[in-house]
Design a protein around this motif. Structure first.
Motif, PDB file in Angstrom:
ATOM      1  N   GLU A 131      -8.005  -2.612   2.633  1.00 57.45           N
ATOM      2  CA  GLU A 131      -6.753  -3.146   2.081  1.00 57.45           C
ATOM      3  C   GLU A 131      -6.405  -2.462   0.768  1.00 57.45           C
ATOM      4  OE1 GLU A 131      -5.050  -7.399   0.368  1.00 57.45           O
ATOM      5  OE2 GLU A 131      -6.836  -7.369   1.651  1.00 57.45           O
ATOM      6  N   ILE A 132      -7.412  -2.262  -0.117  1.00 55.08           N
ATOM      7  CA  ILE A 132      -7.169  -1.609  -1.411  1.00 55.08           C
ATOM      8  C   ILE A 132      -6.755  -0.163  -1.211  1.00 55.08           C
ATOM      9  CG2 ILE A 132      -8.306  -0.813  -3.517  1.00 55.08           C
ATOM     10  CD1 ILE A 132      -9.985  -3.365  -3.437  1.00 55.08           C
ATOM     11  N   VAL A 133      -7.438   0.543  -0.318  1.00 58.59           N
ATOM     12  CA  VAL A 133      -7.135   1.964  -0.099  1.00 58.59           C
ATOM     13  C   VAL A 133      -5.749   2.128   0.494  1.00 58.59           C
ATOM     14  CG1 VAL A 133      -7.804   4.000   1.215  1.00 58.59           C
ATOM     15  CG2 VAL A 133      -9.552   2.633   0.079  1.00 58.59           C
TER      16      VAL A 133
ATOM     17  N   SER B 241      -6.137  15.910   2.942  1.00 61.40           N
ATOM     18  CA  SER B 241      -6.601  17.046   2.142  1.00 61.40           C
ATOM     19  C   SER B 241      -7.342  16.461   0.943  1.00 61.40           C
ATOM     20  CB  SER B 241      -5.414  17.920   1.710  1.00 61.40           C
ATOM     21  OG  SER B 241      -4.473  17.155   0.971  1.00 61.40           O
ATOM     22  N   ALA B 242      -7.690  17.300  -0.008  1.00 61.26           N
ATOM     23  CA  ALA B 242      -8.397  16.804  -1.186  1.00 61.26           C
ATOM     24  C   ALA B 242      -7.569  15.746  -1.907  1.00 61.26           C
ATOM     25  CB  ALA B 242      -8.701  17.965  -2.136  1.00 61.26           C
ATOM     26  N   ILE B 243      -8.232  14.689  -2.368  1.00 64.15           N
ATOM     27  CA  ILE B 243      -7.543  13.602  -3.069  1.00 64.15           C
ATOM     28  C   ILE B 243      -6.942  14.148  -4.359  1.00 64.15           C
ATOM     29  CG2 ILE B 243      -7.859  11.381  -4.205  1.00 64.15           C
ATOM     30  CD1 ILE B 243     -10.104  10.788  -2.243  1.00 64.15           C
ATOM     31  N   SER B 244      -5.666  13.905  -4.553  1.00 66.28           N
ATOM     32  CA  SER B 244      -4.966  14.413  -5.737  1.00 66.28           C
ATOM     33  C   SER B 244      -5.203  13.488  -6.924  1.00 66.28           C
ATOM     34  CB  SER B 244      -3.469  14.528  -5.450  1.00 66.28           C
ATOM     35  OG  SER B 244      -2.913  13.239  -5.231  1.00 66.28           O
ATOM     36  N   GLN B 245      -4.822  13.964  -8.091  1.00 63.65           N
ATOM     37  CA  GLN B 245      -4.941  13.152  -9.297  1.00 63.65           C
ATOM     38  C   GLN B 245      -4.078  11.907  -9.195  1.00 63.65           C
ATOM     39  OE1 GLN B 245      -6.953  13.617 -11.747  1.00 63.65           O
ATOM     40  NE2 GLN B 245      -7.606  15.760 -11.663  1.00 63.65           N
ATOM     41  N   ALA B 246      -2.871  12.040  -8.600  1.00 66.08           N
ATOM     42  CA  ALA B 246      -1.991  10.882  -8.453  1.00 66.08           C
ATOM     43  C   ALA B 246      -2.609   9.848  -7.522  1.00 66.08           C
ATOM     44  CB  ALA B 246      -0.624  11.332  -7.945  1.00 66.08           C
ATOM     45  N   GLN B 247      -3.181  10.298  -6.408  1.00 62.97           N
ATOM     46  CA  GLN B 247      -3.830   9.376  -5.487  1.00 62.97           C
ATOM     47  C   GLN B 247      -5.038   8.707  -6.142  1.00 62.97           C
ATOM     48  OE1 GLN B 247      -4.431  12.293  -2.320  1.00 62.97           O
ATOM     49  NE2 GLN B 247      -3.057  11.134  -0.970  1.00 62.97           N
ATOM     50  N   GLU B 248      -5.767   9.474  -6.915  1.00 60.12           N
ATOM     51  CA  GLU B 248      -6.927   8.915  -7.605  1.00 60.12           C
ATOM     52  C   GLU B 248      -6.504   7.808  -8.576  1.00 60.12           C
ATOM     53  OE1 GLU B 248     -10.546  10.375 -10.593  1.00 60.12           O
ATOM     54  OE2 GLU B 248      -9.102  11.814  -9.779  1.00 60.12           O
TER      55      GLU B 248
ATOM     56  N   ARG C 112      -7.378   3.804  -8.254  1.00 65.93           N
ATOM     57  CA  ARG C 112      -8.129   3.149  -9.317  1.00 65.93           C
ATOM     58  C   ARG C 112      -7.367   1.926  -9.829  1.00 65.93           C
ATOM     59  NH1 ARG C 112      -8.900   7.218 -12.254  1.00 65.93           N
ATOM     60  NH2 ARG C 112     -11.017   7.706 -11.609  1.00 65.93           N
ATOM     61  N   ASP C 113      -6.047   2.029  -9.975  1.00 61.86           N
ATOM     62  CA  ASP C 113      -5.255   0.877 -10.411  1.00 61.86           C
ATOM     63  C   ASP C 113      -5.319  -0.249  -9.387  1.00 61.86           C
ATOM     64  OD1 ASP C 113      -4.547   2.178 -12.707  1.00 61.86           O
ATOM     65  OD2 ASP C 113      -2.601   2.865 -11.968  1.00 61.86           O
ATOM     66  N   ALA C 114      -5.203   0.102  -8.123  1.00 58.70           N
ATOM     67  CA  ALA C 114      -5.262  -0.921  -7.079  1.00 58.70           C
ATOM     68  C   ALA C 114      -6.636  -1.581  -7.037  1.00 58.70           C
ATOM     69  CB  ALA C 114      -4.928  -0.300  -5.727  1.00 58.70           C
TER      70      ALA C 114
ATOM     71  N   VAL D  77     -10.773  -5.795  -8.644  1.00 56.50           N
ATOM     72  CA  VAL D  77     -12.120  -5.859  -9.220  1.00 56.50           C
ATOM     73  C   VAL D  77     -12.075  -5.227 -10.613  1.00 56.50           C
ATOM     74  CG1 VAL D  77     -14.549  -5.300  -8.886  1.00 56.50           C
ATOM     75  CG2 VAL D  77     -13.064  -5.617  -6.902  1.00 56.50           C
ATOM     76  N   PRO D  78     -12.050  -6.012 -11.681  1.00 50.73           N
ATOM     77  CA  PRO D  78     -11.870  -5.455 -13.027  1.00 50.73           C
ATOM     78  C   PRO D  78     -12.901  -4.406 -13.407  1.00 50.73           C
ATOM     79  CG  PRO D  78     -11.609  -7.837 -13.047  1.00 50.73           C
ATOM     80  CD  PRO D  78     -12.102  -7.482 -11.683  1.00 50.73           C
TER      81      PRO D  78
END
Length: 971
Positions: free
Chosen positions: A588-590, A804-811, A815-817, A822-823
């Motif tokens: 769900e988070i991903v 493809s490789a995970i981009s900085q935007a996707q990362e 992380r925000d989601a 989970v804090p």
């Protein structure tokens, strides 16, 4: 009579200069020199202002920096009110054993006299929910619980990490001030109320209204709940004796907090004997009285309190750097200043002035200008530092929240270093006045004295000794040899400085092959070595530091790149949380972060509720069950040496004992999507199959040993070999219970054999599902197969990959989601080795390049000012502005290039030596030099060496914009 009247003035007391003591004559000489220096400063304001800037600017920066530092760094007296308010100290939750603490309750110095940990005394009445009353009776006062938790606040569409301090401030506001203070509104009175602080407002929290807050529960989960902001104030939390920091929110005490303290409110202090008494109950104490009076502590003779002299060390080191920097920068200016005064000093010498009087004339100017520069720089730095600290408090309330503070000792050290550097910079040109050729100077022939042969010979000897010392130190392991290295580096630089005049002279003699402007610049530097040498020395010193630093950092970078071992396929990521997410939560988070991302949440087998362990182990031919099942075949309390060959019956099992032997459970669809399986492979897995690496591929990988080598790349991780019967595999399914040592109880073991279908993965598919930790996985079993076996599973860390490789935007989105749910969760993407010193290197290169540029421009400007008569003569005989520009640019490029090239050569030996020191491997038998990396980053070194002289030449070219005033020359 006549003879007597003539001799009377000579013997009169009115002539102290003639018949006073040596000290009186010395004082009188300095008074005259300083008076002349003050007049010269006023007469030559432009040159004086230039020196004031060169000396005063570093002093300004250091003074401002020390003011910022000491304003941010709080001492004990400044920390205590923010840590304790008006209370006498705080207690931490008791431990099961007695403790022997230092000032900080989390630091101890040993156990009881019998070298064991004695059991702590029982605190009367201490129980869950009764802690405050029991601790209050123990210390004879009131205690106030203070908790600290971290969480995530949701504001609009953003998630903010926040710290929440829990304290009942409404009932103890006076005792807790200034640890807590209220600006507006009221304190929280219910669990769903909070007070927001300045730090929270700066982070984006609202002044009023409601906020969705996620806080961890005692079980490690996090549940969202809405809280109402009822006030604005300040709150400071403390992790230990040396720490205090502001928090974003203040509410009531919370259960399951990561930190809990009990502030002690009473009339008397918590003295050291009482701290020791409380330690026998396992209670740690942070006492205001002990923190302010550490000498009252009674400690064993072999225990000493740590001293923090880092601040003074940094100030002294920075001041030493200031001394070197300003000496190099101001050296050319004083050299030119001494050269400009040659005529007046020659007149003084012709009228009887002594050598010491001539030197005092130059040193007096340096002292006056140095004192003026240092005082102006220090005063400006203080103002700048205080203003910057005030402004930074608004922008960074998490750092600058203490009182503004000026370290007068630091200011005095820096000011003294600035003054000393000016005098040192003028020392060399003043020494040159001892060889002043009065006749030549009065005739206008301003040429440096002939070069003395013993000076470059001495320089070459010192350089050779220095190079030998740094290389010798690089082959030694003792820490004391670092001083040999530093001494050798200093000798190398000193010796090179003594060789500079010879280099200038030799280049001038061979300049006939150069173009006319360059030839004139080289010959000018060779003739006026007293002016050119300080400039070249300043540039050489900066270039030598640059070369040494770049070579050392490059070696460290290459070592990091060679030893770096990726834990995932590059471009994939892993979700790390205090408690593993379930497969459904992770998916769900991903998907909320990016639908193009897919996840894989592996599972491991767990014991049943009754303590029975259910396990699986692949059958090995020729091995019995007792030889195969790892819990039965191997002692869990033993270990093997790295590199040992695997036992003959080692196998893949649900409890891994060796690298590549773990059996992991995964959902069939999730594993198929993540690995990129085809339809045929997917059908086998959905039916309850087992995924393994194709044996043909596995045989080409390095053999598995008993312990995982952390340096093994993920592409070389090999699973333990298991036999396959066509497309099936035979496994032992067994259960058992363990004793207190972790060994299986033989009478409880139950076993049977099962057969599962097998899917063979190619190497690319296999690597996608691997995590490099602990040597990789042996095989993947689907949840469909496990469900039929009635086995309990637990979720592990979730792997994430994209098309493809995970981009900085996707990362960032993931992380925000994640942190919204989970804090304390984290998400890391494998991007290979990343150099960590790039920013520091860029700053260092920029600073050194600036030093080279400033030194070059100053020398060029002063040289052009001194060469004004020559330029006027050239203009009079037809030289165009283009010709004069070429001369100025050539002079700047020549001096910068000679200094930079010499600096690179000087920095090679220390750089190579430091590379050996930081990349050699220290073993029990000594140093292993097989790992030494010597790599010279020529681009990083030569770029400033080439570009800075060109920039200096361009600026010198542009600076010539008008025709010189033609005056009558003496020669």
């Amino acid at each position: 009579m006549g003879r007597h009247s003539t001799d009377t003035p000579a013997t009169s007391p009115a002539s102290p200069a003639s018949h006073g003591s040596r000290l009186d004559r010395w004082r009188a000489g300095w008074r005259v020199s300083l008076r002349m220096a003050r007049r010269d400063v006023r007469r030559h304001r432009g040159r004086s202002l230039l020196i004031v800037v060169m000396v005063g600017l570093p002093v300004l920066l250091l003074t401002a920096g020390s003011t910022l530092w000491f304003s941010e760094d709080l001492d004990a007296a400044e920390r205590l009110p923010l840590q304790l308010g008006q209370t006498q100290g705080y207690l931490v939750d008791p431990l099961d054993s007695a403790i022997h603490q230092l000032v900080d309750p989390r630091t101890s110095y040993g156990t009881g006299p019998d070298a064991t940990e004695p059991r702590a005394k029982v605190i009367p009445g201490y129980a869950s929910g009764q802690e405050a009353g029991a601790l209050g009776r123990l210390v004879g006062g009131a205690v106030h619980p203070v908790t600290l938790s971290s969480g995530t606040a949701r504001v609009d569409d953003r998630s903010l990490r926040v710290e929440v301090m829990g304290v009942d401030a409404s009932s103890a506001a006076a005792a807790l001030s200034p640890k807590l203070s209220l600006e507006s509104g009221r304190w929280a009175r219910a669990a769903d109320e909070v007070v927001v602080t300045d730090l929270g407002l700066a982070a984006g929290l609202p002044r009023s209204g409601s906020v969705e807050l996620r806080m961890p529960t005692p079980e490690g989960r996090s549940e969202p709940h809405s809280v109402t902001v009822v006030g604005v104030g300040t709150g400071y939390a403390s992790w230990g004796a040396q720490d205090v920091h502001p928090v974003e929110l203040v509410g009531l005490p919370q259960t399951g907090a990561i930190e809990r303290q009990w502030l002690v409110e009473r009339a008397t202090s918590l003295t050291w004997p009482e701290v020791e008494r409380l330690n026998t109950y396992g209670v740690g104490v942070y006492s205001r009285h002990v923190a302010l009076n550490p000498d009252t502590m009674v400690l064993p003779p072999d225990v000493t309190l740590p001293s923090d002299s880092s601040a003074l060390f940094v100030v002294v080191a920075a001041s030493f750097g200031l001394l070197l920097l300003t000496t190099m920068l101001a050296g050319p200016a004083f050299a030119v200043s001494a050269a400009r005064q040659r005529h007046s000093l020659a007149l003084a010498a012709s009228n009887g002035a002594t050598r010491s009087q001539l030197r005092r004339t130059v040193l007096g100017q340096a002292l006056v200008l140095g004192a003026l520069s240092a005082v102006v720089g220090a005063a400006s730095g203080l103002v700048l530092g205080l203003v910057a600290a005030s402004l930074t408090h608004g922008a960074r309330p998490d750092h600058f929240f203490g009182p503004l503070q000026v370290s007068w000792s630091s200011v005095l050290i820096v000011t003294a270093a600035g003054i000393t550097s000016s005098v040192v910079a003028a020392l060399v040109p003043s020494r040159g006045l001892g060889r002043l050729d009065i006749v030549s100077v009065l005739k206008g022939q301003n040429v440096s004295a002939p070069l003395r042969r013993r000076v470059p010979v001495l320089g070459a000897a010192l350089t050779a000794v220095g190079i030998g010392a740094v290389l010798f130190a690089s082959y030694r392991t003792a820490d004391a040899y670092i001083y040999v290295y530093l001494g050798g580096a200093a000798l190398t630089v000193l010796g090179s400085l003594l060789i500079v005049p010879l280099v200038l002279s030799l280049v001038a003699r061979t300049a006939h092959a150069m173009p006319l402007p360059a030839r004139m610049a080289a010959r000018e530097a060779g003739r006026h070595r007293g002016r050119a040498t300080p400039t070249v020395a300043a540039i050489m010193g900066g270039a030598a530091v640059l070369a040494t630093m770049c070579i050392g950092l490059q070696a460290d970078t290459e070592r990091g790149a060679r030893t770096y071992t990726p834990q995932l396929v590059e471009g994939q990521g892993i979700i790390d949380t205090p408690q593993a997410l379930s497969r459904e939560e992770a998916r769900e988070i991903v998907r909320a972060a990016d639908p193009d991302l897919v996840s894989l949440t592996p599972r491991t087998l767990m014991p049943r509720a009754d303590g029975t362990t259910v396990a699986l182990a692949a059958a090995q031919p020729g091995c019995s069950f007792a030889q195969t099942a790892p819990q039965i075949a191997y002692d869990p309390n033993s270990s093997t040496s790295p590199g040992d060959a695997l036992p003959r019956c080692a196998t893949i099992a649900s409890e891994a004992y060796f690298p590549g032997s773990g059996l992991v459970v995964a959902d069939a669809d999730e594993l198929s999507d993540f690995a990129g399986l085809d339809d045929a492979q997917r059908r086998i897995l959905v039916g309850g199959g087992l995924a393994v690496l194709d044996p043909a591929v596995a045989r080409a990988l390095p053999a598995v040993t008993t312990q995982w080598q952390q340096s093994t790349p993920i592409a070389q991780l090999r699973p333990v070999d298991i036999p396959l019967d066509g497309d099936t595999s035979s496994w032992y399914l067994y259960s058992f219970k363990t004793d207190d040592t972790g060994r299986a109880v033989g009478s409880s073991v139950r076993q049977s054999r099962i057969t599962v279908p097998v899917v063979k993965l190619d190497h690319e598919q296999w690597m996608r599902v691997l995590g490099g930790g602990y040597g990789g996985v042996g095989a993947f079993l689907t949840t469909a197969a496990v469900d039929r076996l009635d086995v309990t599973t637990a979720d592990s860390a979730t792997l994430v990959r994209g098309r493809s490789a995970i981009s900085q935007a996707q990362e960032g989105a993931l992380r925000d989601a994640l942190q919204a749910r989970v804090p304390d969760g984290g998400f890391t993407v494998e991007r290979g080795y990343r150099r960590q010193d790039g920013f520091i290197l860029a700053i260092a290169i920029g600073m050194i390049a600036l030093i080279i540029l400033v030194a070059t421009l100053i020398a060029t400007a002063l040289g052009q000012a001194e060469a004004a008569p020559l330029l006027g003569t050239l203009a009079a005989v037809g030289a165009t502005r283009r010709t004069r520009r070429a001369l100025a640019a050539s002079q700047a490029v020549y001096l910068a290039l000679v200094g930079a090239v010499l600096g690179v050569l000087v920095g090679l030996a220390p750089g190579i030596a430091i590379s050996r020191i930081i990349t050699a491997t220290y073993t029990e038998g000594g140093m292993d030099f097989s790992t030494v990396i010597i790599s010279i980053p020529w681009l990083q070194i030569l770029a400033p060496v080439v570009l800075v002289p060109l920039v200096a030449g361009a600026l010198a070219w542009v600076s010539i914009r008008r025709a010189p005033v033609v005056v009558r020359r003496a020669t």
